[in-house]
Write a protein that holds these residues in place. Structure first.
Motif, mmCIF file in Angstrom:
data_model
loop_
_atom_site.group_PDB
_atom_site.id
_atom_site.type_symbol
_atom_site.label_atom_id
_atom_site.label_comp_id
_atom_site.label_asym_id
_atom_site.label_seq_id
_atom_site.Cartn_x
_atom_site.Cartn_y
_atom_site.Cartn_z
ATOM 1 N N TYR A 34 92.841 49.212 66.059
ATOM 2 C CA TYR A 34 91.524 49.190 66.720
ATOM 3 C C TYR A 34 91.554 49.001 68.231
ATOM 4 O O TYR A 34 90.493 48.806 68.835
ATOM 5 N N TYR A 41 92.581 54.142 64.879
ATOM 6 C CA TYR A 41 91.217 54.578 64.551
ATOM 7 C C TYR A 41 90.391 54.932 65.774
ATOM 8 O O TYR A 41 89.213 55.258 65.642
ATOM 9 N N TYR A 52 96.701 60.985 55.828
ATOM 10 C CA TYR A 52 96.192 60.604 54.487
ATOM 11 C C TYR A 52 94.828 61.228 54.234
ATOM 12 O O TYR A 52 94.127 61.636 55.159
ATOM 13 N N THR A 54 91.113 60.616 51.800
ATOM 14 C CA THR A 54 90.392 59.662 50.952
ATOM 15 C C THR A 54 89.673 60.471 49.859
ATOM 16 O O THR A 54 89.608 61.707 49.947
ATOM 17 N N GLY A 89 82.058 51.242 57.797
ATOM 18 C CA GLY A 89 83.269 52.049 58.018
ATOM 19 C C GLY A 89 83.005 53.490 57.633
ATOM 20 O O GLY A 89 83.808 54.124 56.955
ATOM 21 N N GLY A 91 83.096 56.176 59.221
ATOM 22 C CA GLY A 91 83.947 57.200 59.821
ATOM 23 C C GLY A 91 83.116 58.336 60.393
ATOM 24 O O GLY A 91 82.101 58.112 61.065
ATOM 25 N N GLU A 120 79.825 52.274 61.948
ATOM 26 C CA GLU A 120 81.198 52.631 62.325
ATOM 27 C C GLU A 120 81.512 52.009 63.677
ATOM 28 O O GLU A 120 80.738 52.149 64.627
ATOM 29 N N GLN A 121 82.690 51.312 63.741
ATOM 30 C CA GLN A 121 83.016 50.646 65.002
ATOM 31 C C GLN A 121 83.492 51.623 66.081
ATOM 32 O O GLN A 121 83.337 51.348 67.254
ATOM 33 N N ARG A 125 83.757 58.311 66.473
ATOM 34 C CA ARG A 125 83.368 58.663 65.106
ATOM 35 C C ARG A 125 81.854 58.562 64.905
ATOM 36 O O ARG A 125 81.271 59.342 64.154
ATOM 37 N N ASN A 160 83.952 52.464 51.502
ATOM 38 C CA ASN A 160 85.037 53.202 50.864
ATOM 39 C C ASN A 160 86.242 53.152 51.803
ATOM 40 O O ASN A 160 86.176 53.667 52.918
ATOM 41 N N GLU A 161 87.283 52.508 51.353
ATOM 42 C CA GLU A 161 88.499 52.380 52.161
ATOM 43 C C GLU A 161 88.235 51.785 53.547
ATOM 44 O O GLU A 161 88.762 52.263 54.537
ATOM 45 N N LEU A 162 87.391 50.788 53.578
ATOM 46 C CA LEU A 162 87.235 50.004 54.812
ATOM 47 C C LEU A 162 88.164 48.787 54.764
ATOM 48 O O LEU A 162 88.907 48.524 55.709
ATOM 49 N N LEU A 166 91.607 46.575 57.247
ATOM 50 C CA LEU A 166 91.385 45.378 58.076
ATOM 51 C C LEU A 166 92.706 44.603 58.187
ATOM 52 O O LEU A 166 93.527 44.625 57.273
HETATM 53 C C1 LIG Z 1 90.296 54.113 56.409
HETATM 54 S S1 LIG Z 1 88.907 54.589 57.357
HETATM 55 C C2 LIG Z 1 87.813 55.141 56.076
HETATM 56 C C3 LIG Z 1 86.718 56.054 56.560
HETATM 57 C C4 LIG Z 1 85.744 56.548 55.510
HETATM 58 N N1 LIG Z 1 85.050 55.463 54.840
HETATM 59 C C5 LIG Z 1 86.404 57.457 54.491
HETATM 60 O O1 LIG Z 1 86.402 57.141 53.319
HETATM 61 O O2 LIG Z 1 86.910 58.510 54.899
HETATM 62 C C6 LIG Z 1 88.207 53.036 57.878
HETATM 63 C C7 LIG Z 1 87.070 53.211 58.859
HETATM 64 O O3 LIG Z 1 86.437 51.948 59.048
HETATM 65 C C8 LIG Z 1 86.162 51.755 60.430
HETATM 66 N N2 LIG Z 1 86.019 50.303 60.646
HETATM 67 C C9 LIG Z 1 86.977 49.368 60.630
HETATM 68 N N3 LIG Z 1 86.473 48.133 60.817
HETATM 69 C C10 LIG Z 1 85.136 48.291 60.935
HETATM 70 C C11 LIG Z 1 84.051 47.384 61.112
HETATM 71 N N4 LIG Z 1 84.249 46.061 61.189
HETATM 72 N N5 LIG Z 1 82.811 47.891 61.196
HETATM 73 C C12 LIG Z 1 82.610 49.219 61.094
HETATM 74 N N6 LIG Z 1 83.594 50.130 60.922
HETATM 75 C C13 LIG Z 1 84.841 49.682 60.824
HETATM 76 C C14 LIG Z 1 87.334 52.436 61.118
HETATM 77 O O4 LIG Z 1 87.075 52.758 62.462
HETATM 78 C C15 LIG Z 1 87.508 53.688 60.230
HETATM 79 O O5 LIG Z 1 86.685 54.739 60.660
#
Ligand SMILES: C[S@@+](CC[C@H](N)C(=O)[O-])C[C@H]1O[C@@H](n2cnc3c(N)ncnc32)[C@H](O)[C@@H]1O
Length: 376
Positions: A34, A41, A52, A54, A89, A91, A120-121, A125, A160-162, A166
């Motif tokens: 981050y 990301y 990868y 998802t 998250g 994306g 989304e952070q 994105r 999903n995959e957030l 972390l």
């Molecule tokens: C592995 S990706 C998954 C993206 C999407 N959900 C998918 O399934 O394709 C994780 C996403 O979460 C975002 N992210 C991470 N920490 C976050 C937070 N605290 N708040 C919002 N978004 C976050 C990242 O920037 C990234 O875009």
């Protein structure tokens, strides 16, 4: 290759360690993923496909069946005039588009109540998903945000995959004591450096789950994921929290098959354990500990409804109409066959079906029977 020349982020982190000493792996991972300029990301989404996929990337059926589950949640909450779905998250907004497009077409009553917030952070994105969701934003059904809304009166927070993305602390049991693995420098190379726990919360993390590591065993502590869960739960007044991720309950994650933990580095669809290769240019991820998430959620007022495999969740939701949602109008037979094959990737154990799980909690909802959790 040396730390000082590897990547721009490697230089920054090496300089920090030289100046101030070793950093926790959680701090290292947070920067790798981050860092606003050099974090994984913060990079263009197109590069990510090299590393990868998802479930969302496989076929829109994933989002369509999820939309059916969300519509049922709206019904269980008494069909309120406004139902907020917060996707954390989000994306580039692919899942949001699949849910919203399907709801607009097939679930009009639900769609008219929807307030879908794509959180989304990453600013890059957010800009991409705002473009992709433009018709739903114009219709007042969707919006984009950098953070979770402060208060969600009634709705569902989903991810999903957030949580696997972390930061985690790396913990080791040595001579009967828990120790932490920090990131230090050996000359110009990053290296593991074992030291005392950086926080008492790490000891509590494992004892709260009833986990005693074996001597020599490593495991990750996802304090950030647990804190995210607590924060999300507090913001929700009434409704559901739905978490899709790959992971297991604590006893499985910390069993004798996982003596080195579950942390992995991903580059070009290959998983490896060189966490210090190319900081900021490879994905770092650890299995989600569903026991830790559940404890955090329940401590913040959530009730656990169930944890099922992704395969179970999709089969339970799709069987009512024999997966008719797979198909689009005017498709050829060849396209339909291809859609069926892609569904198998989402459901079959050797695909994503058993690796990924769906955990659902509720808060303040009287009728909590959900099709996605129903026995098959
Ligand atoms: C592995 S990706 C998954 C993206 C999407 N959900 C998918 O399934 O394709 C994780 C996403 O979460 C975002 N992210 C991470 N920490 C976050 C937070 N605290 N708040 C919002 N978004 C976050 C990242 O920037 C990234 O875009």
């Amino acid at each position: 290759m040396t730390a000082a020349t590897q990547t721009p982020l490697a230089k920054i982190l090496a300089a920090r360690i030289r100046e101030r000493g070793p950093i926790t792996f959680a701090d290292y991972m947070a920067e790798c993923l981050y860092h606003p300029e050099h974090g994984y990301y913060s990079r263009a989404e197109s590069q990510r496909f090299a590393d990868y996929y998802t479930s969302v990337d496989v076929h829109p059926i994933f989002g369509r069946l999820l939309a059916r589950q969300l519509a049922e949640m709206w019904e269980r909450c008494g069909r309120p005039a406004e139902f907020t779905i917060v996707e954390a998250g989000a994306g580039v907004g692919r899942l949001a588009a699949h849910v919203l497009d399907f709801a607009a077409r097939a679930l009009p009553g639900f769609y008219s109540a929807l307030r879908y917030v794509a959180v989304e952070q990453s600013a890059a994105r957010r800009a991409t998903h705002a473009l992709g969701l433009v018709t739903h934003i114009a219709a007042g059904r969707a919006s984009s945000a950098a953070e979770l809304p402060a208060n969600i009166p009634v709705g569902c927070i989903l991810s999903n995959e957030l949580l696997d993305a972390l930061p985690v602390h790396r913990i080791l049991r040595e001579h009967g004591e828990l120790r932490e693995i920090y990131v230090g420098l050996d000359g110009d190379r990053f290296c593991d450096q074992v030291g005392p726990l950086s926080s008492p919360a790490l000891e509590e993390y494992f004892s709260g789950q009833g986990i005693v590591l074996l001597d020599g065993q490593q495991a990750e502590a996802g304090l950030a994921a647990a804190a995210w869960m607590e924060d999300a739960a507090r913001r929700l007044s009434c409704g559901y929290l739905l978490t899709i991720d790959y992971g297991r309950e604590a006893r499985e994650l910390c069993d004798a098959r996982h003596l080195r933990g579950t942390l992995l580095a991903y580059t070009r669809h290959r998983a490896g354990e060189d966490f210090y290769a190319a900081p900021g240019e490879q994905d770092l991820t650890a299995h989600v500990n569903f026991t830790a998430l559940d404890l955090a959620g329940r401590a913040s007022g959530l009730a656990r409804l169930g944890l099922v495999s992704q395969s179970h969740f999709l089969l339970a939701l799709g069987r009512a109409n024999e997966f008719a949602d797979l198909y689009d109008e005017g498709q050829s037979e060849a396209e339909r066959v291809r859609a069926r094959l892609l569904l198998k990737t989402l459901i079959f154990p050797e695909g994503m079906g058993e690796t990924f799980s769906v955990l659902i909690h509720s808060k303040g909802v009287a009728d909590v029977s959900l099709t996605g959790l129903a026995p098959l």
